[in-house]
Motif scaffolding. Structure first.
Motif, PDB file in Angstrom:
ATOM      1  N   LYS A  48      51.801  23.068 -18.700  1.00 17.79           N
ATOM      2  CA  LYS A  48      52.128  21.719 -18.248  1.00 17.79           C
ATOM      3  C   LYS A  48      52.510  21.719 -16.773  1.00 17.79           C
ATOM      4  O   LYS A  48      53.177  22.638 -16.296  1.00 17.79           O
ATOM      5  CB  LYS A  48      53.289  21.138 -19.070  1.00 17.79           C
ATOM      6  CG  LYS A  48      52.939  20.920 -20.534  1.00 17.79           C
ATOM      7  CD  LYS A  48      54.059  20.211 -21.270  1.00 17.79           C
ATOM      8  CE  LYS A  48      53.670  19.944 -22.723  1.00 17.79           C
ATOM      9  NZ  LYS A  48      54.721  19.195 -23.452  1.00 17.79           N
ATOM     10  N   GLY A  49      52.091  20.678 -16.089  1.00 18.46           N
ATOM     11  CA  GLY A  49      52.470  20.522 -14.698  1.00 18.46           C
ATOM     12  C   GLY A  49      53.905  20.053 -14.570  1.00 18.46           C
ATOM     13  O   GLY A  49      54.549  19.643 -15.543  1.00 18.46           O
ATOM     14  N   GLU A  50      54.401  20.083 -13.336  1.00 19.75           N
ATOM     15  CA  GLU A  50      55.803  19.746 -13.080  1.00 19.75           C
ATOM     16  C   GLU A  50      56.180  18.363 -13.602  1.00 19.75           C
ATOM     17  O   GLU A  50      57.269  18.160 -14.136  1.00 19.75           O
ATOM     18  CB  GLU A  50      56.054  19.811 -11.562  1.00 19.75           C
ATOM     19  CG  GLU A  50      57.478  19.509 -11.155  1.00 19.75           C
ATOM     20  CD  GLU A  50      57.653  19.436  -9.654  1.00 19.75           C
ATOM     21  OE1 GLU A  50      58.806  19.337  -9.207  1.00 19.75           O
ATOM     22  OE2 GLU A  50      56.632  19.461  -8.932  1.00 19.75           O
ATOM     23  N   THR A  51      55.284  17.407 -13.449  1.00 19.60           N
ATOM     24  CA  THR A  51      55.592  16.028 -13.852  1.00 19.60           C
ATOM     25  C   THR A  51      55.156  15.714 -15.283  1.00 19.60           C
ATOM     26  O   THR A  51      55.197  14.565 -15.701  1.00 19.60           O
ATOM     27  CB  THR A  51      54.917  15.026 -12.897  1.00 19.60           C
ATOM     28  OG1 THR A  51      53.488  15.191 -12.975  1.00 19.60           O
ATOM     29  CG2 THR A  51      55.374  15.249 -11.466  1.00 19.60           C
ATOM     30  N   GLU A  52      54.748  16.738 -16.030  1.00 20.88           N
ATOM     31  CA  GLU A  52      54.275  16.539 -17.400  1.00 20.88           C
ATOM     32  C   GLU A  52      55.307  16.963 -18.442  1.00 20.88           C
ATOM     33  O   GLU A  52      54.974  17.115 -19.609  1.00 20.88           O
ATOM     34  CB  GLU A  52      52.973  17.312 -17.613  1.00 20.88           C
ATOM     35  CG  GLU A  52      51.829  16.797 -16.746  1.00 20.88           C
ATOM     36  CD  GLU A  52      50.568  17.649 -16.875  1.00 20.88           C
ATOM     37  OE1 GLU A  52      49.480  17.065 -16.829  1.00 20.88           O
ATOM     38  OE2 GLU A  52      50.689  18.887 -17.023  1.00 20.88           O
ATOM     39  N   VAL A  53      56.552  17.145 -18.010  1.00 26.13           N
ATOM     40  CA  VAL A  53      57.631  17.480 -18.940  1.00 26.13           C
ATOM     41  C   VAL A  53      58.645  16.341 -18.919  1.00 26.13           C
ATOM     42  O   VAL A  53      58.859  15.694 -17.894  1.00 26.13           O
ATOM     43  CB  VAL A  53      58.300  18.822 -18.573  1.00 26.13           C
ATOM     44  CG1 VAL A  53      57.326  19.973 -18.787  1.00 26.13           C
ATOM     45  CG2 VAL A  53      58.816  18.814 -17.141  1.00 26.13           C
ATOM     46  N   SER A  54      59.296  16.096 -20.053  1.00 28.14           N
ATOM     47  CA  SER A  54      60.138  14.903 -20.181  1.00 28.14           C
ATOM     48  C   SER A  54      61.341  14.928 -19.262  1.00 28.14           C
ATOM     49  O   SER A  54      61.863  13.881 -18.876  1.00 28.14           O
ATOM     50  CB  SER A  54      60.599  14.754 -21.640  1.00 28.14           C
ATOM     51  OG  SER A  54      61.442  15.826 -22.015  1.00 28.14           O
ATOM     52  N   TRP A  55      61.815  16.126 -18.889  1.00 22.88           N
ATOM     53  CA  TRP A  55      63.039  16.238 -18.099  1.00 22.88           C
ATOM     54  C   TRP A  55      62.785  16.147 -16.593  1.00 22.88           C
ATOM     55  O   TRP A  55      63.722  16.248 -15.804  1.00 22.88           O
ATOM     56  CB  TRP A  55      63.764  17.541 -18.432  1.00 22.88           C
ATOM     57  CG  TRP A  55      62.895  18.766 -18.301  1.00 22.88           C
ATOM     58  CD1 TRP A  55      62.726  19.550 -17.211  1.00 22.88           C
ATOM     59  CD2 TRP A  55      62.076  19.343 -19.330  1.00 22.88           C
ATOM     60  NE1 TRP A  55      61.859  20.576 -17.471  1.00 22.88           N
ATOM     61  CE2 TRP A  55      61.446  20.478 -18.777  1.00 22.88           C
ATOM     62  CE3 TRP A  55      61.823  19.012 -20.667  1.00 22.88           C
ATOM     63  CZ2 TRP A  55      60.571  21.275 -19.508  1.00 22.88           C
ATOM     64  CZ3 TRP A  55      60.958  19.808 -21.389  1.00 22.88           C
ATOM     65  CH2 TRP A  55      60.346  20.917 -20.828  1.00 22.88           C
TER      66      TRP A  55
END
Length: 207
Positions: A15-22
């Motif tokens: 997952k890319g940096e902006t693809e995680v909920s946090w």
């Protein structure tokens, strides 16, 4: 533990940096609490479970120079290094599990946003606090952000232990004085919301 390491390495590999909920574009509350805790830019700061967080970027921009970032995932720390560029060489990057790690020094500020709440086993929480006690200097500050009691029950497919300032005080013990607590409604990259709480403690000097 190996299972935790494998899980988080896989998350950051796929997952890319902006693809995680946090993901946070700007870690505003963390930065405000750090400034309130220790305005001296010579303060030693460690970010526990920092992963690919942009807090380290903000701390560098703010003028702090004694910074460490600890995470289970080497992939997460590699992503942060690449993003920061040349200044990454000034950061102490530590690949370790906060429940088994042996701190090599003490820090003035211990910051943890969204790592402690993954410790659902009381033995893991006790091990984490044992490391915290050996790593935080007298009069040092501890900032821990977790899902609030009305926050999600899971994150990244894993169960979490939700907290408020009272439960965190119980975990840390009387050696740590609660200074402030703040609520945050975090907006994920896909526009859902998550209830967080941030609590800041100061380590009391022994009498």
């Amino acid at each position: 533990m190996p299972d935790r390491t494998t899980h988080w390495d896989n998350v950051y590999a796929t997952k890319g940096e902006t693809e995680v909920s946090w993901f946070q574009d700007s870690p505003a509350i963390s930065l405000e609490m750090i400034r309130a805790a220790h305005p001296d830019h010579h303060a030693a700061i460690i970010d526990i479970g920092g992963g690919a967080s942009r807090l380290v970027d903000a701390l560098l921009q703010d003028g702090y120079r004694d910074i460490a970032v600890l995470d289970l995932s080497a992939n997460a720390l590699d992503a942060a290094r690449k993003r920061i560029g040349a200044a990454a060489s000034t950061i102490d990057w530590i690949v370790a599990d906060a429940t088994t790690w042996q701190p090599a020094k003490t820090w003035d500020i211990w910051h943890d946003r969204a790592a402690f709440h993954f410790l659902t086993d009381p033995h893991d929480r006790a091990a984490y606090v044992e490391r915290l006690r050996s790593a935080v200097a007298p009069d040092g500050h501890v900032i821990i952000a977790t899902f609030a009691p009305d926050g999600p029950e899971k994150c990244s497919g894993l169960p979490v232990q939700r907290h408020d300032s009272a439960s965190l005080s119980g975990e840390l013990g009387p050696e740590f004085e609660l200074i402030e607590t703040r609520s945050e409604v975090h907006h994920t990259p896909w526009h859902s919301t998550q209830a967080f709480q941030f609590s800041r403690f100061r380590r009391r000097r022994r009498l």
